[in-house]
Scaffold this active site. Sequence first.
Site, PDB file in Angstrom:
ATOM      1  N   ALA A 139       0.824  -1.210   0.000  1.00  4.10           N
ATOM      2  CA  ALA A 139       0.000   0.000   0.000  1.00  4.10           C
ATOM      3  C   ALA A 139       0.856   1.259   0.000  1.00  4.10           C
ATOM      4  O   ALA A 139       0.335   2.363   0.125  1.00  4.10           O
ATOM      5  CB  ALA A 139      -0.923  -0.006   1.219  1.00  4.10           C
ATOM      6  N   TYR A 180       9.705   2.961 -11.162  1.00  5.50           N
ATOM      7  CA  TYR A 180      10.511   3.618 -10.124  1.00  5.50           C
ATOM      8  C   TYR A 180      11.946   3.783 -10.625  1.00  5.50           C
ATOM      9  O   TYR A 180      12.526   4.867 -10.538  1.00  5.50           O
ATOM     10  CB  TYR A 180      10.471   2.798  -8.832  1.00  5.50           C
ATOM     11  N   ASP A 226      12.394   5.564   3.828  1.00  3.29           N
ATOM     12  CA  ASP A 226      11.520   4.651   4.573  1.00  3.29           C
ATOM     13  C   ASP A 226      12.196   4.088   5.822  1.00  3.29           C
ATOM     14  O   ASP A 226      11.592   4.029   6.896  1.00  3.29           O
ATOM     15  CB  ASP A 226      11.060   3.497   3.661  1.00  3.29           C
ATOM     16  N   SER A 241       7.838  -3.160   4.103  1.00  7.91           N
ATOM     17  CA  SER A 241       9.136  -3.847   4.025  1.00  7.91           C
ATOM     18  C   SER A 241      10.182  -3.146   4.877  1.00  7.91           C
ATOM     19  O   SER A 241      10.977  -3.802   5.563  1.00  7.91           O
ATOM     20  CB  SER A 241       9.595  -4.013   2.578  1.00  7.91           C
ATOM     21  N   LEU A 298       3.056   1.991   2.325  1.00  7.10           N
ATOM     22  CA  LEU A 298       3.221   2.444   3.711  1.00  7.10           C
ATOM     23  C   LEU A 298       4.458   1.818   4.362  1.00  7.10           C
ATOM     24  O   LEU A 298       4.581   1.768   5.582  1.00  7.10           O
ATOM     25  CB  LEU A 298       1.957   2.131   4.524  1.00  7.10           C
ATOM     26  N   SER A 299       5.375   1.329   3.526  1.00  2.62           N
ATOM     27  CA  SER A 299       6.674   0.831   3.998  1.00  2.62           C
ATOM     28  C   SER A 299       6.596  -0.385   4.903  1.00  2.62           C
ATOM     29  O   SER A 299       7.271  -0.469   5.927  1.00  2.62           O
ATOM     30  CB  SER A 299       7.457   1.936   4.719  1.00  2.62           C
TER      31      SER A 299
END
Length: 381
Positions: A123, A224, A172, A128, A125-126
């Site tokens: 999503a 990216y 992140d 990982s 929202l980090s």
Amino acid sequence: MSTDIDAVTSAFTDLVGRAPVGVWAAPGRVNLIGEHTDYNDGFVMPFALPQRVTMAAGHRDDDQWQVMTLDGDRIETFARAELQPGMAGWQAYVAGVIWALDEAGHQVSGADLVLTSDVPIGAGLSSSAALECATLAAVADLDDLEIKPMERARLARRAENAFVGAPTGQMDQAASTLCAAGHALFFDCRSFDFDQVPLDLAGAGLELLVLDTRTPHALVDSEYSARRDSCEAAAKILGVSALRDVSDVEHALDRLDDEEMRKRVRHVVTENQRVLDAKERLQAQDYRGLAPLLDASHASMRDDFEITVPTVDLAVETARTAGAYGARMTGGGFGGCIIALVDVGRSNEVAAAITQAFAAADFGVPAHFTAAPSDGARRLR
Ligand code: GLA
């Protein structure tokens, strides 16, 4: 309310057959502003979410690592010799951290790790980074390694870049490690200096809605990298070491022929300035003043950096017509979440309007919550 702490503690005891040495956690993050600026040596301003990876850990004496999910339905074991970049699967985020510590000369010994997470996956929202930073906190503390917070964030990013193979910036892992409750983290991605900037939205009668469009991140990896390559190529043409160093955007644009590259540069340079402006407004407690910056950031991501998708754009537009003061996509792009600045108590209403607009457009059902700035990685027990 420490259900995740108790859950990993008792699962560890059941699965491993003894009590853990301790329990650690690291959060996901939402980025208030400063998108795709981190790998351009620029500025970002994320804050940590209450959603986190929680990990119980204990020593092993066979130089192996065993990583387990709460209910024991996923158990992965690897030995030191298997710590090779390119490992596949979710356990690569854990193994990568051990590899990065080892590579940096830290003496890490085998461990059992039991984890749970409520950070939404995929999503933006980090999730990982939360897994990497929780692993780093647990494994480093187990072996009494004295590693300063910023160095922990750097090692966790090294795991992501060199072991997992994702060419991300430093935002992140810095957010997941350094953030403090009640604050946004103003982070300089070149010097790694940072300031904790008080973020008391409730005090100003406001709240921040996070809405997950639940759009699958198609193409996210290749797009990216393409954005990153384009920024690096532009910096080279402009004779600067990174786009952070471009101060006069018009002059820089005059020197670039390629229209796409011009747009990428304009996003990064103006976005960096928006982060600096946002910091000033937060410091002046002008929280409403954030709204136009959020809007401008979204327009720049949509039109210049071209990293938004129809669900995200619809969510942002609908948030605004439903009464949000400002809204933008947050995270790497091509799906994921938006944030919207709304009056306190209005998140549900704005989210309902977006859900309705999604249904009318034949998009799926989004998810949402209200974000409170929370603490970074730490030992909980
Ligand atoms: C992802 C990356 C970060 C950053 C953002 C975009 O979250 O992991 O390093 O580049 O995208 O701001």
